[in-house]
Design a protein around this motif. Sequence first.
Motif, PDB file in Angstrom:
ATOM      1  N   ASP A  12       0.700  -4.722  -3.863  1.00 34.02           N
ATOM      2  CA  ASP A  12       0.200  -3.761  -4.933  1.00 34.02           C
ATOM      3  C   ASP A  12       0.167  -2.338  -4.039  1.00 34.02           C
ATOM      4  OD1 ASP A  12      -1.178  -1.759  -6.468  1.00 34.02           O
ATOM      5  OD2 ASP A  12      -2.497  -3.273  -7.703  1.00 34.02           O
ATOM      6  N   LEU A  13       1.010  -1.522  -3.894  1.00 38.96           N
ATOM      7  CA  LEU A  13       1.015  -0.563  -2.982  1.00 38.96           C
ATOM      8  C   LEU A  13       1.099   0.808  -3.815  1.00 38.96           C
ATOM      9  CD1 LEU A  13       3.967  -1.835  -0.653  1.00 38.96           C
ATOM     10  CD2 LEU A  13       1.526  -1.747  -0.141  1.00 38.96           C
ATOM     11  N   ALA A  14       0.306   1.792  -3.412  1.00 39.35           N
ATOM     12  CA  ALA A  14       0.208   3.020  -4.187  1.00 39.35           C
ATOM     13  C   ALA A  14       0.537   4.016  -3.054  1.00 39.35           C
ATOM     14  CB  ALA A  14      -1.410   3.191  -4.239  1.00 39.35           C
ATOM     15  N   PRO A  15       0.741   5.341  -3.720  1.00 35.97           N
ATOM     16  CA  PRO A  15       1.182   6.423  -2.871  1.00 35.97           C
ATOM     17  C   PRO A  15       0.150   6.669  -1.647  1.00 35.97           C
ATOM     18  CG  PRO A  15       1.280   6.921  -5.153  1.00 35.97           C
ATOM     19  CD  PRO A  15       0.467   5.668  -5.128  1.00 35.97           C
ATOM     20  N   GLU A  16      -1.020   6.433  -1.735  1.00 37.99           N
ATOM     21  CA  GLU A  16      -1.790   6.688  -1.020  1.00 37.99           C
ATOM     22  C   GLU A  16      -1.680   5.665   0.540  1.00 37.99           C
ATOM     23  OE1 GLU A  16      -2.991   6.351  -3.952  1.00 37.99           O
ATOM     24  OE2 GLU A  16      -4.981   5.398  -3.879  1.00 37.99           O
ATOM     25  N   ASP A  17      -1.117   4.505   0.008  1.00 38.82           N
ATOM     26  CA  ASP A  17      -0.990   3.668   0.997  1.00 38.82           C
ATOM     27  C   ASP A  17       0.342   4.138   1.883  1.00 38.82           C
ATOM     28  OD1 ASP A  17      -2.995   1.923   0.181  1.00 38.82           O
ATOM     29  OD2 ASP A  17      -1.427   0.912  -1.117  1.00 38.82           O
ATOM     30  N   VAL A  18       1.067   4.696   1.322  1.00 42.83           N
ATOM     31  CA  VAL A  18       2.323   4.934   1.956  1.00 42.83           C
ATOM     32  C   VAL A  18       1.883   6.313   2.853  1.00 42.83           C
ATOM     33  CG1 VAL A  18       4.600   6.033   1.593  1.00 42.83           C
ATOM     34  CG2 VAL A  18       4.042   4.358   0.181  1.00 42.83           C
TER      35      VAL A  18
END
Length: 392
Positions: A12-18
Amino acid sequence: MAEPAVPMSSPDLAPEDVSAVLEVMRSTTLSGGPFVQRFEATVAQLAGTRHAGAVSSGTAGLHLAVIAAGVGPRDVVLTTPFSFVASANVILYERGIPVFVDVDPATGNMDPARLAETICALRGKAGERGRLPRALRDLDLGEVRALLPVDVFGQPADIESLGEQARALGVPVIEDSCEAIGSSYKGKPAGSLGDCGVFAFYPNKQMTTGEGGVIVTDRDDWARLFRSLRNQGRDEGGDWLTHARLGYNYRLPELSAALGLSQITRLDELLQKRSQVAAWYAEGLQGTEGVRLPTVAQATTRMSWFVYVIQLAEGRNRVREALAARGIPSRTYFSPIHLQPFYVERFGYTEGDYPVAEHLGRTSLALPFSGVMTREQVERVCNAVRATVRAG
Ligand SMILES: *Cc1c(COP(=O)(O)O)cnc(C)c1O
């Protein structure tokens, strides 16, 4: 036209992870930098432990824990056969001998009553040794050095009773919490229940660093040893090319730590979504004849859903094939470790040695599961399970 397949698991990857990972890319510190330290501090806070040491995988963390426990050739480590193979392999890395203890049929976690029997059998009093699997009876077993229970499928092992027995033996407890970050046992966080605990962050886990793990502990001596062992045996503050002991390169890269820090900041959200998906499954499969839903023990005060595993009274493999034909993957979690080809070849374990683990192994089916599954996907899987179970 065939419907798109439901993935078995997904991170579950969110823009803030990127963004967090990009921040490291734009810096020049790719190893041994601030993100590893911040990630460690956050994991220690979550587990409520004095120390946390990031490592390159959960397996690496467990290996270092086995070294810290002083496991050497022929030494015994008591562990569970109903787990991912790494939890026993790490004992073999130090040429120790995993002595398995059968599990509780409801949770799949190590059964304290079976542990007591195994300890008795190892002491070999009055022919008790005959209660060990044949494969172990003739082995020249060393001292018991550690207890290594696993918090299987996201649920803590019954650590009160297991830990008491370890204390009576005078051996440390290594808690394999690789599937259980965020769960709690009687209000205490998983990972903090033994002398050390290990989390893992492979992409199918509740949160990910790509590859990676963290060891948590309250023991200052072990924390110091872990930091040295993961870093080629260097002592803290020592010269870069001075090596105090045989070490490894088990460091976690900054890129992974940055992802981990971002993910752990979102952990409540990640676990909440997984628990919602589990609730949809329970709703969709409730009352289906021949299907047993996962059991959450009373002592589990917070469940951290790692996988969604059902037990099928019969025809597990047929159901699995029928699901596959509809584009729905599933896994047979777990094929017990003692029956893995390599363990059979090395130790001579046979069917019947750990009947509960074997029964679970024959009947369990992990369904597609992640925090990004939609209600519609869960319903599709549930409909397929109900249809194929009925058809049998
Ligand atoms: C995932 C897992 C591990 C190993 O973790 P990696 O990071 O893949 O090395 C160990 N034990 C259990 C029970 C696991 O599920």
